[in-house]
Design an enzyme around this catalytic site. Structure first.
Site, short mmCIF file in Angstrom:
data_model
loop_
_atom_site.label_atom_id
_atom_site.label_comp_id
_atom_site.label_asym_id
_atom_site.label_seq_id
_atom_site.Cartn_x
_atom_site.Cartn_y
_atom_site.Cartn_z
NE ARG B 90 -10.16 41.42 63.47
CZ ARG B 90 -9.22 42.19 64.05
NH1 ARG B 90 -9.23 43.50 63.91
NH2 ARG B 90 -8.29 41.66 64.78
CE LYS B 127 -12.23 64.21 48.16
NZ LYS B 127 -11.00 64.83 47.64
CE LYS B 157 -16.79 70.02 45.92
NZ LYS B 157 -16.14 68.82 46.45
CD GLU B 185 -14.76 72.92 44.53
OE1 GLU B 185 -14.13 72.01 45.07
OE2 GLU B 185 -15.45 72.74 43.49
CG ASP B 206 -10.59 72.72 44.23
OD1 ASP B 206 -10.17 71.94 45.11
OD2 ASP B 206 -10.76 72.40 43.04
#
Lengths: 276, 276, 276, 276, 276, 276
Positions: B90, B127, B157, B185, B206
């Site tokens: 598994r 992410k 950011k 960003e 962004d």
């Protein structure tokens, strides 16, 4: 206890958060608002609060695990040292998004099947990525976690049967433990009856169509065995056909996609200087 | 080195695999064939081979990471003790399915954008769920892993800027390291130019629409800055609109969904007694 | 996987085995014979072989787990580097003695109750010291390991009932999982019937005398409930009165003393230079 | 520091305490009273308090390590979240019972030998199960922990001598460290004298009867060596013959059974809702 | 066992060796020669061989721990997968350089004092950076490792005495263990005699000049105590004055600088494609 | 997160601090003053405060990381349980002395080169012993940490080039990541130009003399390439010749000796009973 959160954070900041350590003053305090960017069921808040508070941040939950959220809802506020807030941001959101995504998908399926058959359970499988956290998310969404691991429940599958045969497998299993149920995966109806005769508590029908399950249920009733075992449908189940399975009279519908292919629920974090 | 595979296996078999230990004879040898159940790009085979061989099983790879597979293809054969084969099944499939799912999705996007603009890169974000393994899968699919962690690249950011301002952030960052690029960003074009003036190496736009990016690119060219920085589009990008972004002239398109919401590629394992 | 053996060895040789490293030549090979010093059931050999071979020693088992041994029997030979042989000697003997002691005591009780009632099970509790290894030893001795941990089986005990009441406890438990049995500890017969009505699968009678258990069994039969639940006796059970419990008609007798107060079985290791 | 308590708790609740998490409300506070069920010496309270408080429970000790307790005595109160109280109950009792069992047995032997010879020491061996905790329990009971591990004291045993000979062993040992004493295990009196000549600080007489030890002591006195070394009796010592050993004039009596075959002292925990 | 080597390597390659993984073909075999760049004593080879072979490389040692090397000498050859060779290079050299630097410095001091007084020992302190590895290097250089840790020897220092007084400290220490020597650090001669009277086995003279030590030695001889204790000089000792200490008649000279401020010995690794 | 401090402390007190546990009363409170014994730059205080407070001691910093200290200055006060204060003393001093030693040496070199050329950077290498802590100390001293590990920056060295050639190495590296700079080590000037043509961002000149570097810089200026790359001098650099390197016009000077052969800065701890 070293948790999944701890391990993900350790990996993400193995040599520290070089951006924040470089540009954010050491003693600065700030406040992070955690905001839902879309509708769904929130899950993971208790887990995250406990983990985040271990490193000295204060978490105030504005929603509870299992609550519905809509776009724009604040679900939590985290306060404390600004560098720490920025340090945990991504790991926090990754876990929150993952668990809420699973809970949301689970809830949607549970609601769907409950309309057809209020007694059927939606269960997870071991096709998980974050293990225990994925299972907890299924539970928060109203599903059943099924077994946690290879250690807590006996499930005799096709590969076991290929190696030792159905009969020997069940006989040995029955001798092994009085606290564990015995589940057997079958691909043919005859094997289901054989398994029940040998003492299986749960039968998992692998890749049966809804109408095949319905027939099986009727056969079990006809033989007076319906109350002696639980019947589980597994394999080939999707959002489209799940209501048909619910109607088939089966007890449990297990779906790997809940945990191996879920879409994360979108959340963001806004961090601002602390108001005094 | 304790790997993700090791940790997942330890959790999955914390008290052993009670089913196999109960019903499979201790000395039995067997053979597991790993089979693709759908079309895609296989990823994770090298990693799995190395990890599985540590516990004494022999792995023969029939495909290589990055190869295309179609339904029914055998990708690997694992030989050895039957209990061990069942023990790892598994976890093996979960990692293989996850990594192959990410590689497949990456490859599809890379192919799509290459038709429009062969120089654009598809990049992952942080992410992720399995961290390093997710990034490796993106690389196998032809994408760029972006930063591994908070420790290896400076990315300023919105939340950083909210706390200390753009100017102070970039100035401090520039003093901190000569080996690391500085990425910023921005949500407005003016900030992009300001960031470049202050020494940013990469600008992340962004949530800009493709046509907004096109305009930005033209402004950079007009000011003679196009060769001094890399431009990255991030946020709101999907399979539907990615070609438009590729046409916009941007250097990099980063997509969180590659790793936070990927569908696993389906594989199965068939285990049979060892032929002598 | 870092095993109990590994952890005990790491602790025992945190800065190395200073005696052997000081006085035994580095390249010397030797042979250790593991010898039983008293009669009993040997347990732990498979586990030890796997662990010891990880550090490069060769283990030949002369007995198998579960075999009877008598004073003077050789149970294993370990060959290889003399320093390594001396390094693992004590940890090897501690685990072997512990597990064999538990298996021997379990076997003695199992044999005793089988003479009276061949269907009764002797089960361990969570009153263990080496956790999983203690449970495996009980199994090798012919006993039932009961639950491995707090995670694998629902057992509602006195302290749970004191906090939320019997009824609420069982109702919630029934909703939580379809793969887990529900066991309830009771101190009064009425509670046993109430628990069965609410859906308990196993009833544990805490500190009931054998004759009290006999009466309970008759009451269960009288009400036609005997086949619907398993009955377990726990508390106050000893080698002296265990046959009385076996006669009472109970299904399971669980005994903490098997694992919290066992006498180790005595083994020794003789190490000699390697004959060429 | 990850302690034995932490590791046992992690193993016991690898996927959480499913009973309590299912049936006990999340915010409920409660109080657990730890009660002795039999007479003995309590040990482990400081260790347990420190470990239990790490997870946010409050521990008030009513007895101190080394105190005598009798049946019914409360030794500690633990307050806090009910789920946490139930989570730690079994691990808490396992360690407390184990350590108190060892301390009680040690104290009984120490008292017995002190009546005969107030200068003799009762020492543990490395035949332990919980390592450091077993040794601390021996100390609390008035015994001597002997060496903690293979790293802290040089003890030349039969298997060392079989490989390199007594003389070479002691010579090399003497060169190795000025902070460590050198102990030599002997089976014949001549070897004892030879060892002392070569510089041994402690002689361990393996399996000597009390009268043999007495003779040895006299021979040491006759040769004027009695003050130069410590003499230790080891092997074949039991509660029955230990006074005879104490009378023999030996300095130290070491007994493996203290830690490899101890009976746990019985304690229980009563948990009730928090009174306001 | 997770060694220091493993931990350093894990940290150094947390997300892999991105340079080699990018540019070196996966299956390429190569050969690394480890070469001394300056004269000294080599140390750490056995340790490194064992650790490096765990990951599947083959190590052939051309020198042994403790051997002298001169510039240009090859000390080892490592063969195998090129990526793995490049992966371990820096950690290998860091440990080899560190341990050899310590062994070289130790050997130089040992040689120097032996010319003056062949019976004096040069000992390390706990002012280490790599703990056990630093101590092993001191041993390879001919020094004495002193205590490994706070757990293996009783050393009563100024801060202990400031808190409980010399007398109480030694009395309690004497009761605690028969296998451990008791060492006391003193700043005044009177305290040395008091400590010996109370039963100390070793006296450490803190920051005494060589002539002060000489006087102390004479006073000990005059009182007939010279054979009852070991005398250790510590503090303020350097390469320049160490011969004076050796002449003073002290038994042991301990020097923190051996391990807290050592210069690494310079080695390099040349890697070339494997010749067939 | 298990830090280096935690690991060093665990190793140092594997079975506890036997001296303090034996002689210091359990409940005693005390106060430790940390005092500089020589002049330098203090580093590690923030790190140590965070780690020491985790075990329940209170730390008040009297200096900040990067401050100058002179002999006799108190840098911190630690208050709390006396046994804990004595437990952490040596690990605390080892880390503080190490980090301050590195920061002091770095600062001295930085000051020296700044007088000649204010734009040059002093950088560390991966020749570290405590990894991340060594790098942080370099940063506190005003240096540049260079890469943290093999995972965060591409550095193509002689051994890579020996295996695959300069051209292939750089080409592959350029394809691998848009966030990472590419650095190439060269031994000849021609290779530097080739590397720049192929897209290298940083050139490391290995073992070039200062005058050779000056010439290289002029050649880069002559070709109009000076602004396109960073130039780093490495190898053979010492306190004596570093000003010459600074004058050469190079951007970065990296020195392994900062971290592989640093002298610790001397600190001591005075512990006294707590004044009320």
């Amino acid at each position: 206890m070293i948790t999944t959160f701890d391990m993900l954070l350790d990996e993400d900041a193995v040599f520290g958060d070089i951006t924040s350590e470089t540009i954010i003053p050491e003693g600065l305090d700030a406040e992070s608002k955690v905001i839902a960017k879309e509708e769904g069921i929130v899950a993971g808040l208790n887990y995250l609060k406990e983990n985040v508070e271990k490193i000295g941040l204060k978490v105030t939950l504005l929603k509870r695990d299992g609550d519905s959220v809509k776009r724009g809802d604040s679900v939590a506020v985290i306060e404390g040292n600004a560098r720490k807030l920025l340090l945990i941001e991504r790991v926090f959101l990754n876990i929150l998004g993952r668990m809420s995504g699973i809970a949301t998908a689970t809830k949607r399926l549970v609601d769907r099947v409950k309309r057809v058959n209020p007694n059927v359970r939606i269960a997870a499988t071991r096709k998980t990525l974050l293990g225990k956290l994925d299972k907890i998310a299924v539970t928060i969404g109203g599903g059943d976690p099924h077994r946690w691991s290879l250690s807590d429940h006996i499930l005799i599958k096709d590969n076991h049967i290929a190696l030792v045969g159905l009969e020997e497998a069940i006989k040995k299993a029955r001798r092994s433990s009085f606290v564990r149920k015995i589940e057997v995966e079958v691909e043919r109806v005859e094997d289901a009856f054989k398994a029940v005769d040998l003492g299986a508590d749960i039968i998992m029908f692998d890749n049966f169509k809804p109408n095949q399950i319905s027939e099986v249920v009727k056969l079990f009733e006809a033989r007076g065995l319906r109350d002696r075992v639980l019947l589980e449908a597994s394999g080939g189940i999707s959002e489209e056909n799940i209501s048909d399975y619910a109607e088939s009279g089966v007890d449990v519908i297990s779906i790997g996609a809940l945990t191996h292919s879920t879409r994360s629920l979108d959340f963001s974090i806004d961090t601002t200087p602390k108001r005094n």
